[in-house]
Design an enzyme around this catalytic site. Sequence first.
Site, PDB file in Angstrom:
ATOM      1  N   SER A 174       0.890  -1.184   0.240  1.00 46.51           N
ATOM      2  CA  SER A 174       0.399   0.199   0.274  1.00 46.51           C
ATOM      3  C   SER A 174       1.052   1.156  -0.096  1.00 46.51           C
ATOM      4  O   SER A 174       1.501   1.592  -0.711  1.00 46.51           O
ATOM      5  CB  SER A 174      -0.616   0.233   1.486  1.00 46.51           C
ATOM      6  OG  SER A 174      -1.733   0.474   1.247  1.00 46.51           O
ATOM      7  N   ASP A 230      -9.359  -5.131  -4.988  1.00 50.60           N
ATOM      8  CA  ASP A 230      -8.954  -3.813  -4.074  1.00 50.60           C
ATOM      9  C   ASP A 230      -9.780  -3.225  -4.265  1.00 50.60           C
ATOM     10  O   ASP A 230     -10.239  -2.294  -5.206  1.00 50.60           O
ATOM     11  CB  ASP A 230      -7.567  -4.205  -4.130  1.00 50.60           C
ATOM     12  CG  ASP A 230      -6.714  -3.615  -3.409  1.00 50.60           C
ATOM     13  OD1 ASP A 230      -7.477  -3.138  -2.457  1.00 50.60           O
ATOM     14  OD2 ASP A 230      -5.674  -2.821  -3.277  1.00 50.60           O
ATOM     15  N   HIS A 240      -7.583  -5.335  -1.112  1.00 53.63           N
ATOM     16  CA  HIS A 240      -6.435  -5.415  -0.311  1.00 53.63           C
ATOM     17  C   HIS A 240      -5.805  -5.433   0.928  1.00 53.63           C
ATOM     18  O   HIS A 240      -5.675  -5.290   2.408  1.00 53.63           O
ATOM     19  CB  HIS A 240      -7.040  -3.277   0.038  1.00 53.63           C
ATOM     20  CG  HIS A 240      -5.867  -2.377   0.377  1.00 53.63           C
ATOM     21  ND1 HIS A 240      -5.415  -2.737  -1.320  1.00 53.63           N
ATOM     22  CD2 HIS A 240      -5.152  -1.787   1.366  1.00 53.63           C
ATOM     23  CE1 HIS A 240      -4.057  -1.320  -0.297  1.00 53.63           C
ATOM     24  NE2 HIS A 240      -4.146  -0.644   0.282  1.00 53.63           N
TER      25      HIS A 240
END
Length: 198
Positions: A101, A150, A182
């Site tokens: 991320s 995601d 995610h």
Amino acid sequence: MAVSLVILLHGVGSRGADMTPLADHLAPCLPDAAFEAPDGPDPFDQGGPGRQWFSISGVTEANRAGRIAAARPAFDAAVSALIERHGLSGHAERVALLGFSQGAIMALDAIASGSWRFGAVISFSGRLATLAPLAPSPRTKVLLLHGAADPVIPPTEAQSAHKRLSAAGADISLSLLPGLGHSISREGLDLAAARLAA
């Protein structure tokens, strides 16, 4: 002195310690590698004990690149200190970044901006927000891993990063993982381990 070094970069609101289970999974494939999982430089500004590489409070498409550029000096200093600790100064080709991320955003920026010429970069659920011109080293092996489901950073961001970095001459591949949100999956970790071992 380590033969090689893998630096694990956490997402926003997390900490380096949250990435250490990844090292446990990867270590058997990389017996000569050292692992580091630093904390982001700033406290998470939306509460809790986590850290961040840059603030996402009020972040937009228009201001994200500027925030990443502003975060670059602290990021580079942290990475440089870890490389020096392991006796690999001047040997960035023996260093890999693996980010999730926001950590992946910083890892991709590091190579896209031309700041670093790492041996490999693995991006889990990231995006490339660095502004043109891009200057990745063709010697850095880049692997983009992204959940096809995601909801936080859409998989189209990985596809865009692949297109832009490929056009700039990067040695890059992309795997979209069906049904994954995610997060980091076992399948993704296995793909990352194979790339790093190679």
